[in-house]
Design a protein around this motif. Sequence first.
Motif, PDB file in Angstrom:
ATOM      1  N   ARG A 241       0.793 -39.923 109.810  1.00 20.48           N
ATOM      2  CA  ARG A 241       1.984 -39.939 109.117  1.00 20.48           C
ATOM      3  C   ARG A 241       2.122 -38.630 108.309  1.00 20.48           C
ATOM      4  O   ARG A 241       3.355 -38.120 108.436  1.00 20.48           O
ATOM      5  CB  ARG A 241       1.962 -41.105 107.918  1.00 20.48           C
ATOM      6  CG  ARG A 241       3.286 -40.853 107.031  1.00 20.48           C
ATOM      7  CD  ARG A 241       3.035 -42.113 105.872  1.00 20.48           C
ATOM      8  NE  ARG A 241       3.160 -43.388 106.726  1.00 20.48           N
ATOM      9  CZ  ARG A 241       2.943 -44.406 105.983  1.00 20.48           C
ATOM     10  NH1 ARG A 241       2.969 -44.517 104.594  1.00 20.48           N
ATOM     11  NH2 ARG A 241       2.846 -45.713 106.581  1.00 20.48           N
TER      12      ARG A 241
ATOM     13  N   PHE B 245       3.086 -36.169 111.305  1.00 17.57           N
ATOM     14  CA  PHE B 245       4.330 -36.392 112.015  1.00 17.57           C
ATOM     15  C   PHE B 245       5.327 -35.756 110.946  1.00 17.57           C
ATOM     16  O   PHE B 245       6.399 -35.031 111.251  1.00 17.57           O
ATOM     17  CB  PHE B 245       4.653 -37.847 111.970  1.00 17.57           C
ATOM     18  CG  PHE B 245       5.941 -38.192 112.611  1.00 17.57           C
ATOM     19  CD1 PHE B 245       6.330 -37.746 113.838  1.00 17.57           C
ATOM     20  CD2 PHE B 245       7.098 -38.762 111.703  1.00 17.57           C
ATOM     21  CE1 PHE B 245       7.758 -37.964 114.377  1.00 17.57           C
ATOM     22  CE2 PHE B 245       8.320 -38.936 112.206  1.00 17.57           C
ATOM     23  CZ  PHE B 245       8.577 -38.529 113.496  1.00 17.57           C
ATOM     24  N   SER B 246       5.427 -35.784 109.601  1.00 20.41           N
ATOM     25  CA  SER B 246       6.173 -35.297 108.701  1.00 20.41           C
ATOM     26  C   SER B 246       6.305 -33.611 108.967  1.00 20.41           C
ATOM     27  O   SER B 246       7.303 -33.114 108.614  1.00 20.41           O
ATOM     28  CB  SER B 246       5.558 -35.374 107.214  1.00 20.41           C
ATOM     29  OG  SER B 246       4.639 -34.897 106.657  1.00 20.41           O
TER      30      SER B 246
ATOM     31  N   LEU C 276       5.662 -31.992 111.829  1.00 20.06           N
ATOM     32  CA  LEU C 276       6.124 -31.798 113.111  1.00 20.06           C
ATOM     33  C   LEU C 276       7.746 -32.143 113.082  1.00 20.06           C
ATOM     34  O   LEU C 276       8.567 -31.190 113.643  1.00 20.06           O
ATOM     35  CB  LEU C 276       5.669 -32.725 114.048  1.00 20.06           C
ATOM     36  CG  LEU C 276       4.027 -32.409 114.516  1.00 20.06           C
ATOM     37  CD1 LEU C 276       3.752 -33.568 115.634  1.00 20.06           C
ATOM     38  CD2 LEU C 276       4.112 -30.869 115.032  1.00 20.06           C
ATOM     39  N   ARG C 277       8.115 -33.157 112.439  1.00 16.71           N
ATOM     40  CA  ARG C 277       9.612 -33.433 112.134  1.00 16.71           C
ATOM     41  C   ARG C 277      10.178 -32.275 111.306  1.00 16.71           C
ATOM     42  O   ARG C 277      11.529 -31.712 111.647  1.00 16.71           O
ATOM     43  CB  ARG C 277       9.758 -34.671 111.190  1.00 16.71           C
ATOM     44  CG  ARG C 277      11.200 -35.015 111.114  1.00 16.71           C
ATOM     45  CD  ARG C 277      11.230 -36.693 110.085  1.00 16.71           C
ATOM     46  NE  ARG C 277      10.330 -36.405 108.884  1.00 16.71           N
ATOM     47  CZ  ARG C 277       9.931 -37.326 108.366  1.00 16.71           C
ATOM     48  NH1 ARG C 277       9.886 -38.423 108.876  1.00 16.71           N
ATOM     49  NH2 ARG C 277       9.362 -37.081 107.368  1.00 16.71           N
ATOM     50  N   THR C 278       9.684 -31.884 110.201  1.00 17.39           N
ATOM     51  CA  THR C 278      10.350 -30.505 109.377  1.00 17.39           C
ATOM     52  C   THR C 278      10.262 -29.368 110.372  1.00 17.39           C
ATOM     53  O   THR C 278      11.357 -28.704 110.285  1.00 17.39           O
ATOM     54  CB  THR C 278       9.262 -30.547 108.076  1.00 17.39           C
ATOM     55  OG1 THR C 278       9.276 -31.839 107.665  1.00 17.39           O
ATOM     56  CG2 THR C 278      10.036 -29.517 107.052  1.00 17.39           C
TER      57      THR C 278
ATOM     58  N   ALA D 189      10.284 -29.213 113.367  1.00 16.09           N
ATOM     59  CA  ALA D 189      11.682 -29.235 114.383  1.00 16.09           C
ATOM     60  C   ALA D 189      13.084 -29.145 113.812  1.00 16.09           C
ATOM     61  O   ALA D 189      13.898 -28.482 114.411  1.00 16.09           O
ATOM     62  CB  ALA D 189      11.759 -30.414 114.979  1.00 16.09           C
ATOM     63  N   ARG D 190      13.084 -29.581 112.520  1.00 19.78           N
ATOM     64  CA  ARG D 190      14.461 -29.083 111.562  1.00 19.78           C
ATOM     65  C   ARG D 190      14.618 -27.849 111.284  1.00 19.78           C
ATOM     66  O   ARG D 190      15.708 -27.218 111.499  1.00 19.78           O
ATOM     67  CB  ARG D 190      14.443 -30.144 110.431  1.00 19.78           C
ATOM     68  CG  ARG D 190      15.519 -29.700 109.484  1.00 19.78           C
ATOM     69  CD  ARG D 190      15.752 -30.905 108.478  1.00 19.78           C
ATOM     70  NE  ARG D 190      14.478 -30.814 107.568  1.00 19.78           N
ATOM     71  CZ  ARG D 190      14.337 -29.840 106.708  1.00 19.78           C
ATOM     72  NH1 ARG D 190      15.191 -28.872 106.328  1.00 19.78           N
ATOM     73  NH2 ARG D 190      13.118 -30.312 105.940  1.00 19.78           N
TER      74      ARG D 190
ATOM     75  N   TRP E 131      15.719 -26.287 114.510  1.00 20.02           N
ATOM     76  CA  TRP E 131      17.294 -26.400 114.843  1.00 20.02           C
ATOM     77  C   TRP E 131      18.007 -25.675 114.005  1.00 20.02           C
ATOM     78  O   TRP E 131      19.197 -25.408 114.414  1.00 20.02           O
ATOM     79  CB  TRP E 131      17.325 -28.060 114.766  1.00 20.02           C
ATOM     80  CG  TRP E 131      18.642 -28.356 114.927  1.00 20.02           C
ATOM     81  CD1 TRP E 131      19.477 -28.614 116.063  1.00 20.02           C
ATOM     82  CD2 TRP E 131      19.834 -28.935 114.005  1.00 20.02           C
ATOM     83  NE1 TRP E 131      20.734 -29.146 115.923  1.00 20.02           N
ATOM     84  CE2 TRP E 131      20.981 -29.384 114.647  1.00 20.02           C
ATOM     85  CE3 TRP E 131      19.716 -28.941 112.563  1.00 20.02           C
ATOM     86  CZ2 TRP E 131      22.112 -29.656 113.943  1.00 20.02           C
ATOM     87  CZ3 TRP E 131      20.794 -29.281 111.731  1.00 20.02           C
ATOM     88  CH2 TRP E 131      21.914 -29.589 112.418  1.00 20.02           C
TER      89      TRP E 131
ATOM     90  N   GLY F 102      11.089 -33.609 102.668  1.00 21.84           N
ATOM     91  CA  GLY F 102      10.695 -34.574 103.715  1.00 21.84           C
ATOM     92  C   GLY F 102       9.200 -34.472 104.136  1.00 21.84           C
ATOM     93  O   GLY F 102       8.666 -34.997 104.809  1.00 21.84           O
TER      94      GLY F 102
END
Length: 433
Positions: free
Chosen positions: A116, A119-120, A122-124, A126-127, A130, A147
């Motif tokens: 978890r 993943f937070s 990797l998600r951040t 990616a943002r 972007w 996040g």
Amino acid sequence: MIGAGWAGCAAAVAATRAGHAVTLFEAAAEPGGRARNVSLPDGLQLDNGQHILIGAYSACLQLMQELGVNLHDALLRLPLDLRTPDGAGLAMPSPAGHPQIDVLRAVVNAGGWNWRERFSLLRTAARWQWQGFKAPDSASVLDACRGLHPRILQDLVTPLCVSAFNSLPENTSGAVFLRVMQDALLAERGGSDVLIARTPLGDLLPRPATRWLRDQGASVHCGLRVRYLTRTGDGNWHLDCAADDDTLPLPQFHQVILAAPAREAARLTSGISPSWSAMAQSLQHMPIATTYAWCENAAENLPPMQALRDTPERPAQFVFCHKDRLRPTPAGRTARLLAFVTSCCDLERETLEQAIRLQAQEQLGLKNLDIIATLIDRRATFVCSPALQRPPASVAPGLHACGDYVEGPYPATLEGAVRSGLAAAAALATSAP
């Protein structure tokens, strides 16, 4: 040229190469500014504070090479490793492919993080990608990291922020942080590699630069402070220097590059450009302390740079083990030189040293530290806060400024200083009065 720190040295070298007749003034006896050599009474040469470079510092590395420094011999290059002694945290692998792949491998293999938490991150990330690694000027690092799991903030973001900016995430510009992250982690292979000087930092750039300048016929004056800077009626600049011989004529120049620290630059420009002076004077600064110690029982496996878990009671964030800096002990053993770095330090020297002793014992198992010096730079770095207005590079016609605090894309780093100096020298060709 006023000031022979890394920015002033870079500007002087570049200006000389461009064909300008250069005179360099430095108030201190030793060039280098906040990254200079310091001699202890017993003759031991240290840095005035432990510094590192990273692989992405292209301007620093290129200038060193041009001055004849052998980078392989002068710098120890290691993948970035932010793991604390308990194994928690991120460690970059040896560069093997695309930087994005290396970062992904580091996140997947990070110690002490569950999926978890990973993943937070990797998600951040990616943002961030972007968004083009951009954030509003008013955003702090905490805003840019919304996040992220608190564990990632603790184990990754805060150590990166403290080491690169010397400030905490809530007080640091998110826009500049993301720019540094992109350049260090994703712009090139090995950009995040840590480069640790095998010799005192003054031998990497300031001393080679001043030797090169003298060889090229430039005038270099160390231990000579510029007291006043005034504009003459014919558009030239007079420098009033503090010298033992008051009969010396006042030096006169067509153009001046001001590479002094922010407070000194503000003093010199107060009557020339009050608005520029006020902007430089208003910058807030944070201290850094470096505690040097000999340790004869330093573990053989202690890495050259070890991240530490810092708390108010155990304040150091990193310890550096200089394995090529050795001293024999009376018992016939060998002691190694250690450097404990405490950023954002507000402790008195005696309190700090006692805390370092306890932290070394508790986290590293190191006992009987022989502390030889604690060097505290009270104005080590400016605080790169959100929406900070930094002084521009142009002060007045024929008067340019450079330094890590001058308007630019980076925080208070050696790379930022060198790039600023190179830009100031380039401006000489286009703004002659």
